[in-house]
Design an enzyme around this catalytic site. Structure first.
Site, PDB file in Angstrom:
ATOM      1  N   ASP A   7      43.138  47.537  36.039  1.00  0.00           N
ATOM      2  CA  ASP A   7      44.206  46.540  36.104  1.00  0.00           C
ATOM      3  C   ASP A   7      44.727  46.494  37.533  1.00  0.00           C
ATOM      4  O   ASP A   7      44.647  47.491  38.263  1.00  0.00           O
ATOM      5  CB  ASP A   7      45.384  46.955  35.198  1.00  0.00           C
ATOM      6  CG  ASP A   7      45.110  46.673  33.722  1.00  0.00           C
ATOM      7  OD1 ASP A   7      44.196  45.904  33.411  1.00  0.00           O
ATOM      8  OD2 ASP A   7      45.839  47.232  32.885  1.00  0.00           O
ATOM      9  N   ARG A   9      38.583  40.092  36.723  1.00  0.00           N
ATOM     10  CA  ARG A   9      39.546  39.391  35.870  1.00  0.00           C
ATOM     11  C   ARG A   9      40.448  38.649  36.847  1.00  0.00           C
ATOM     12  O   ARG A   9      40.917  39.236  37.822  1.00  0.00           O
ATOM     13  CB  ARG A   9      40.380  40.362  35.033  1.00  0.00           C
ATOM     14  CG  ARG A   9      41.457  39.632  34.225  1.00  0.00           C
ATOM     15  CD  ARG A   9      42.519  40.584  33.662  1.00  0.00           C
ATOM     16  NE  ARG A   9      41.963  41.558  32.752  1.00  0.00           N
ATOM     17  CZ  ARG A   9      42.508  42.764  32.551  1.00  0.00           C
ATOM     18  NH1 ARG A   9      43.606  43.122  33.196  1.00  0.00           N
ATOM     19  NH2 ARG A   9      41.947  43.616  31.723  1.00  0.00           N
TER      20      ARG A   9
HETATM   21  P1  FAD Z   1      52.428  31.219  31.993  1.00  0.00           P
HETATM   22  O1  FAD Z   1      52.806  29.912  32.621  1.00  0.00           O
HETATM   23  O2  FAD Z   1      53.273  32.401  32.260  1.00  0.00           O
HETATM   24  O3  FAD Z   1      52.289  31.071  30.451  1.00  0.00           O
HETATM   25  C1  FAD Z   1      51.790  29.905  29.813  1.00  0.00           C
HETATM   26  C2  FAD Z   1      52.320  29.912  28.384  1.00  0.00           C
HETATM   27  O4  FAD Z   1      51.754  31.012  27.657  1.00  0.00           O
HETATM   28  C3  FAD Z   1      53.835  30.101  28.280  1.00  0.00           C
HETATM   29  O5  FAD Z   1      54.534  28.872  28.368  1.00  0.00           O
HETATM   30  C4  FAD Z   1      53.963  30.735  26.901  1.00  0.00           C
HETATM   31  O6  FAD Z   1      53.894  29.765  25.879  1.00  0.00           O
HETATM   32  C5  FAD Z   1      52.737  31.616  26.837  1.00  0.00           C
HETATM   33  N1  FAD Z   1      53.031  32.946  27.366  1.00  0.00           N
HETATM   34  C6  FAD Z   1      52.749  33.429  28.587  1.00  0.00           C
HETATM   35  N2  FAD Z   1      53.139  34.715  28.705  1.00  0.00           N
HETATM   36  C7  FAD Z   1      53.677  35.027  27.525  1.00  0.00           C
HETATM   37  C8  FAD Z   1      54.262  36.200  26.994  1.00  0.00           C
HETATM   38  N3  FAD Z   1      54.378  37.309  27.712  1.00  0.00           N
HETATM   39  N4  FAD Z   1      54.688  36.191  25.743  1.00  0.00           N
HETATM   40  C9  FAD Z   1      54.561  35.098  24.984  1.00  0.00           C
HETATM   41  N5  FAD Z   1      54.045  33.936  25.406  1.00  0.00           N
HETATM   42  C10 FAD Z   1      53.605  33.909  26.671  1.00  0.00           C
HETATM   43  N6  FAD Z   1      48.870  40.566  35.729  1.00  0.00           N
HETATM   44  C11 FAD Z   1      48.716  41.432  36.740  1.00  0.00           C
HETATM   45  O7  FAD Z   1      49.439  41.366  37.734  1.00  0.00           O
HETATM   46  N7  FAD Z   1      47.758  42.412  36.692  1.00  0.00           N
HETATM   47  C12 FAD Z   1      46.891  42.535  35.643  1.00  0.00           C
HETATM   48  O8  FAD Z   1      46.037  43.423  35.654  1.00  0.00           O
HETATM   49  C13 FAD Z   1      47.023  41.617  34.567  1.00  0.00           C
HETATM   50  N8  FAD Z   1      46.207  41.681  33.500  1.00  0.00           N
HETATM   51  C14 FAD Z   1      46.280  40.700  32.542  1.00  0.00           C
HETATM   52  C15 FAD Z   1      45.377  40.714  31.481  1.00  0.00           C
HETATM   53  C16 FAD Z   1      45.371  39.687  30.575  1.00  0.00           C
HETATM   54  C17 FAD Z   1      44.368  39.693  29.467  1.00  0.00           C
HETATM   55  C18 FAD Z   1      46.302  38.610  30.692  1.00  0.00           C
HETATM   56  C19 FAD Z   1      46.269  37.445  29.740  1.00  0.00           C
HETATM   57  C20 FAD Z   1      47.232  38.629  31.702  1.00  0.00           C
HETATM   58  C21 FAD Z   1      47.261  39.670  32.624  1.00  0.00           C
HETATM   59  N9  FAD Z   1      48.181  39.715  33.641  1.00  0.00           N
HETATM   60  C22 FAD Z   1      48.048  40.624  34.650  1.00  0.00           C
HETATM   61  C23 FAD Z   1      49.393  38.863  33.566  1.00  0.00           C
HETATM   62  C24 FAD Z   1      49.229  37.548  34.282  1.00  0.00           C
HETATM   63  O9  FAD Z   1      49.142  37.766  35.655  1.00  0.00           O
HETATM   64  C25 FAD Z   1      50.421  36.613  33.993  1.00  0.00           C
HETATM   65  O10 FAD Z   1      51.600  37.207  34.413  1.00  0.00           O
HETATM   66  C26 FAD Z   1      50.582  36.250  32.533  1.00  0.00           C
HETATM   67  O11 FAD Z   1      49.342  36.055  31.923  1.00  0.00           O
HETATM   68  C27 FAD Z   1      51.369  34.946  32.395  1.00  0.00           C
HETATM   69  O12 FAD Z   1      50.729  33.887  33.083  1.00  0.00           O
HETATM   70  P2  FAD Z   1      49.942  32.695  32.367  1.00  0.00           P
HETATM   71  O13 FAD Z   1      48.793  32.328  33.245  1.00  0.00           O
HETATM   72  O14 FAD Z   1      49.606  33.051  30.975  1.00  0.00           O
HETATM   73  O15 FAD Z   1      50.923  31.466  32.471  1.00  0.00           O
END
Ligand code: FAD
Length: 323
Positions: free
Chosen positions: A125, A179
């Protein structure tokens, strides 16, 4: 409902732990490995695979790092004995990266070696910018030592990520395995984008660069502008669930899609994940478990006050809760 969500977030610090536990339950498999295994078995019919994460990050002593080595070793044993379609995700700081880099490398190598024996992939991660380069360096070092079952995460919001992709793919070629996500850490504006649209654009540019450089690309986002962009790009590149037309890609690997996959956090946009899976795309759910469920659950809810409202609705009307 955002206002109500914000209000609920404000109440979190004084909310009884059992209520927060109900809320966090949507995002966390439970407090122990047994709960993670049961959850993955329950999700068997969802046509998805998993990455398992033991909750916890920066540690204070190297003894704590040993806990993570031993716990991940148990995770690998359970993946194998239950024949679950899962790999693992780990945080380098939990393995000691900010305390003693060499020990952290040894710890990570121990787990990587055990995973390699069963052809299980290990994802590092990505944490905040203090460890970006060190995390990338560990992946490059481990590949140099002959491990092909390792990759890391890059964050679209960081200005440096385009260069990182170029440097990593220059060293590893089609063995680069990323990722890509927006990045959860709110980094300073000297080193990162801070506005929503800039972050989306930069993340989409990174996805293009990864796919064009023959890398394996795990798209980790729940955001439609990113998923839709990725789908269009895949189609333009003639990359389909059953065909990776890139001449230099490395071809099928155990537990992986052909060149790409979509990743989701447990409890978030399961409907979208199921839709992608129904069209044949490989999807993966990030399954965190551990005693640190309280901190993780609260962080997830704070990130998105909208969610606090959805989860409250789930508590009042449990039939609306579809993971
Ligand atoms: P957003 O605009 O945040 O979300 C889009 C929509 O998805 C929101 O409107 C909501 O409906 C839904 N949503 C998003 N987040 C949530 C939540 N927490 N709970 C409920 N609904 C939600 N970040 C790192 O910095 N390092 C990592 O190693 C890392 N690993 C990840 C692994 C996975 C499998 C995923 C999916 C994310 C990871 N992230 C990591 C987090 C990522 O960087 C984002 O902060 C997070 O995914 C929210 O961004 P988004 O692209 O989903 O968009």
């Amino acid at each position: 409902m955002v206002g109500l969500g914000r209000f609920i977030v404000k109440l979190l610090p004084i909310a009884p732990k059992f209520i927060v536990k109900r809320i966090a339950g949507r995002y966390v498999a439970g407090s122990n490995l047994h709960s993670a295994i049961s959850l993955m078995k329950k999700m068997d019919k969802e046509n998805t695979c998993f990455t398992i994460d033991v909750l916890g990050e920066e540690i204070k002593t190297l003894d704590e790092a040993r806990f993570f080595v031993e716990e991940y070793s148990r995770v690998l044993d359970e993946i194998i004995s239950h024949d679950i379609d899962a790999n693992i995700s780990l945080k380098p700081t939990a393995f000691g990266l900010l305390l003693d880099k060499n020990i952290a490398i040894q710890n990570i190598e121990e787990i990587l070696n055990k995973a390699a024996l069963s052809d299980i992939f290990v994802r590092l991660d990505m944490e905040d910018h203090r460890v970006t380069q060190a995390t990338i360096d560990i992946v490059l070092l481990m590949q140099e030592r002959g491990f092909e079952n390792i990759g890391t995460v890059l964050q679209g919001r960081l200005f440096r990520t385009g260069e990182d992709i170029k440097n990593i793919t220059k060293s590893l070629g089609s063995f680069s395995d990323f990722r890509i996500c927006k990045g959860i850490y709110l980094e300073p504006n000297e080193i990162s984008h801070t506005g929503y649209q800039d972050i989306v654009n930069a993340t989409n540019d990174c996805i293009d660069l990864m796919l064009e450089s023959d890398s394996y690309t795990a798209i980790a986002s729940h955001d439609y502008p990113i998923i839709n962009h990725s789908l269009k790009k895949l189609e333009n590149m003639k990359m389909y669930p059953d065909n990776d037309s890139r001449p230099n890609s490395i071809g099928p690997r155990k537990g992986k899609g052909l060149g790409y996959e979509f990743q989701f956090l447990l409890g978030v946009r399961g409907d979208l994940r199921r839709e992608l899976a129904s069209k044949g795309h490989l999807t993966r759910v990030y399954v965190p478990y551990g005693t640190k469920w309280y901190e993780y659950g609260v962080r997830r809810i704070r990130e998105n006050p909208d969610i606090a409202w959805h989860v409250t609705k789930t508590l009042l009307m449990p039939w609306t809760n579809r993971r």
